[in-house]
Design an enzyme around this catalytic site. Structure first.
Site, PDB file in Angstrom:
ATOM      1  N   ARG A  90       0.940  -1.202  -0.116  1.00 23.13           N
ATOM      2  CA  ARG A  90       0.100  -0.091  -0.103  1.00 23.13           C
ATOM      3  C   ARG A  90       0.791   1.244   0.198  1.00 23.13           C
ATOM      4  O   ARG A  90       0.391   2.467  -0.295  1.00 23.13           O
ATOM      5  CB  ARG A  90      -0.938  -0.015   1.119  1.00 23.13           C
ATOM      6  CG  ARG A  90      -2.146   1.194   1.122  1.00 23.13           C
ATOM      7  CD  ARG A  90      -3.289   0.859   2.134  1.00 23.13           C
ATOM      8  NE  ARG A  90      -2.770   0.324   3.225  1.00 23.13           N
ATOM      9  CZ  ARG A  90      -2.234   1.289   4.462  1.00 23.13           C
ATOM     10  NH1 ARG A  90      -2.113   2.297   4.089  1.00 23.13           N
ATOM     11  NH2 ARG A  90      -1.803   0.662   5.506  1.00 23.13           N
ATOM     12  N   TYR A 129     -12.902  12.527 -19.191  1.00 25.17           N
ATOM     13  CA  TYR A 129     -13.756  11.236 -19.013  1.00 25.17           C
ATOM     14  C   TYR A 129     -14.540  11.435 -17.999  1.00 25.17           C
ATOM     15  O   TYR A 129     -14.920  12.158 -16.998  1.00 25.17           O
ATOM     16  CB  TYR A 129     -12.540  10.272 -18.189  1.00 25.17           C
ATOM     17  CG  TYR A 129     -13.184   8.823 -17.954  1.00 25.17           C
ATOM     18  CD1 TYR A 129     -13.872   8.132 -18.819  1.00 25.17           C
ATOM     19  CD2 TYR A 129     -12.756   8.720 -16.606  1.00 25.17           C
ATOM     20  CE1 TYR A 129     -14.478   6.887 -18.321  1.00 25.17           C
ATOM     21  CE2 TYR A 129     -13.554   7.376 -16.112  1.00 25.17           C
ATOM     22  CZ  TYR A 129     -14.081   6.386 -17.109  1.00 25.17           C
ATOM     23  OH  TYR A 129     -14.692   5.353 -16.550  1.00 25.17           O
ATOM     24  N   ASP A 168      -4.976  14.012 -18.208  1.00 21.94           N
ATOM     25  CA  ASP A 168      -5.232  12.681 -18.181  1.00 21.94           C
ATOM     26  C   ASP A 168      -4.469  12.139 -19.745  1.00 21.94           C
ATOM     27  O   ASP A 168      -5.070  12.807 -20.818  1.00 21.94           O
ATOM     28  CB  ASP A 168      -6.779  12.428 -18.381  1.00 21.94           C
ATOM     29  CG  ASP A 168      -7.093  11.007 -18.158  1.00 21.94           C
ATOM     30  OD1 ASP A 168      -6.176  10.362 -18.933  1.00 21.94           O
ATOM     31  OD2 ASP A 168      -8.290  10.507 -17.608  1.00 21.94           O
ATOM     32  N   LYS A 200      -6.365   0.858 -20.082  1.00 22.04           N
ATOM     33  CA  LYS A 200      -6.227   0.829 -21.711  1.00 22.04           C
ATOM     34  C   LYS A 200      -5.269   0.636 -22.494  1.00 22.04           C
ATOM     35  O   LYS A 200      -4.836  -0.460 -22.451  1.00 22.04           O
ATOM     36  CB  LYS A 200      -6.805   2.698 -21.902  1.00 22.04           C
ATOM     37  CG  LYS A 200      -7.945   3.016 -21.055  1.00 22.04           C
ATOM     38  CD  LYS A 200      -9.190   2.191 -21.422  1.00 22.04           C
ATOM     39  CE  LYS A 200     -10.290   2.796 -20.508  1.00 22.04           C
ATOM     40  NZ  LYS A 200     -10.377   2.674 -18.971  1.00 22.04           N
TER      41      LYS A 200
END
Ligand SMILES: Cc1ncc(COP(=O)(O)O)c(C=O)c1O
Length: 376
Positions: free
Chosen positions: A43, A97, A168, A193
């Site tokens: 983490r 997005y 992005d 993607k």
């Protein structure tokens, strides 16, 4: 070294014991701490597999440091929450997005964060900046209409006021566009993607300077959206072929876009590589390739739902960027959570489709489109 070489070699963990050429998968979630310079824990974004793939992306994006997340949204939300708090303001491009748009409208007010959505024009972005603006967030090419934002202009506007910028870069990929070289602070990816590229992993990434990544890491470790070792390995493996995949996908997209312009069933084609695209010149000045997404609107002669059902090769699917060509109607997928009015304001109609060109033969993809259009 050039990008094709960086894709293959950068970041690889060199295993001194076996001298294997690939990064081993380090499955441990517990690491001994005595005599170690820092604590290792999944983490904290610092296990060997996380570090290896982050280093590969940093090499491709010319970034100093990076973090690999469990989704693109985990990366985007962690970055926005790392730099914004109660009383702060954010300027965001409106046609980002749909999930990012929804994150802002659904969550920001609860944290006391103010925001303004603007067009992708640099003047509009500048006009929206306030005294308390902490971040400017853009996406170029944008989803799904492939609008192009002048990245250098945004970096200048923010730089003059000490505002952090984030982009992005999912649609462009590091193969086509390196926003850090254009003055942007933080580059984000939905690795689900193109970086993953095979439609089989969900992941995300943020890369930036060492100091900004340290700030994001502190916040992201609290939010908990890191990626496990096996998925990191799959991502690293996929990124070795990123350049060759994306280059083929871009050339397929260009071929399809040019052919669709003359198709009798198509109303409009959106592709930054077309000379009449309003962002063509800006795209040329800041991108090495125009991307592998082509959006288009059917005209009144074709029925959108029939068209989707008649496709044989191209799969109607959520997501994009895989080796297989996929298509979706943004109004019922990526932008489903926006109201019809919000979608209309962004230019997203019910007859709009977004094609993600795969690595198949360009002629085969086009033939499938043409037969489905005729049948519809
Ligand atoms: C441009 C863009 N950014 C971010 C995301 C979110 O990524 P993820 O689904 O990996 O959380 C997507 C997903 O479709 C996207 O298309």
């Amino acid at each position: 070294m050039k990008k094709h070489t960086l894709c293959v070699h950068s970041g690889t963990y060199r295993d001194k014991e076996t001298r294997g050429v690939n990064t081993p998968v380090f499955t441990s979630s517990a690491f001994e701490y005595p005599d170690m310079p820092h604590n290792i824990y999944p983490r904290y974004f610092n296990t060997p597999n996380q570090m290896a793939v982050a280093a590969k992306l940093c090499a491709l994006e010319n970034a100093e440091d990076g973090l690999i997340f469990s989704s693109g949204m985990a990366a985007i939300s962690a970055v926005l929450l790392a730099f914004l708090g109660s009383g702060d303001h954010a300027v965001l491009q409106g046609d980002i997005y749909g999930g990012t748009h929804h994150f802002v409208t659904a969550e920001f007010r609860r944290f006391g964060i103010d925001y303004t959505f603007v067009s992708n024009e640099a003047e509009d972005i500048e006009r929206a900046v306030k005294e308390n603006t902490g971040i400017i967030f853009i996406e170029s090419p944008s989803n799904p209409l492939l609008r192009i934002t002048d990245i250098r202009a945004v970096a200048r506007i923010a730089g003059a006021r000490n505002i952090i910028t984030a982009i992005d870069n999912t649609f462009a990929t590091p193969v086509n566009q390196n926003p850090i070289d254009l003055g942007i602070d933080i580059v984000l990816h939905s690795g689900t993607k193109y970086l993953g590229g095979h439609s089989d992993i969900c992941c995300g990434a943020a890369v930036s300077s060492r100091s900004l990544i340290e700030k994001i890491r502190n916040s992201a470790a609290n939010l908990g959206g890191s990626l496990d070792a096996n998925a990191c390995y799959l991502l690293e493996r996929s990124m070795k072929t990123l350049c060759i995949r994306v280059e083929k996908q871009c050339s397929n997209a260009r071929h399809i876009a040019e052919a669709l312009v003359d198709n009798p069933y198509i109303g409009r084609v959106y592709y930054p590589g077309l000379k009449d695209h309003p962002g063509h010149d800006t795209a040329k000045s800041q991108m090495k390739g125009f991307g592998a997404i082509v959006s288009f609107e059917l005209n009144e002669k074709a029925d959108p739902s029939k068209f989707i059902r008649k496709l044989n090769l191209i799969r109607p699917a959520l997501s994009l960027g895989g080796v297989e060509s996929t298509i979706c109607a943004p109004a019922v997928t990526s932008h489903r959570k926006l109201t019809r009015e919000e979608r209309a304001a962004l230019g997203i109609t019910d007859g709009l489709f977004r094609l993600s060109a795969g690595i198949e033969d360009a002629g085969d993809i086009l033939s499938d489109m043409e037969q489905a259009l005729s049948a519809a």
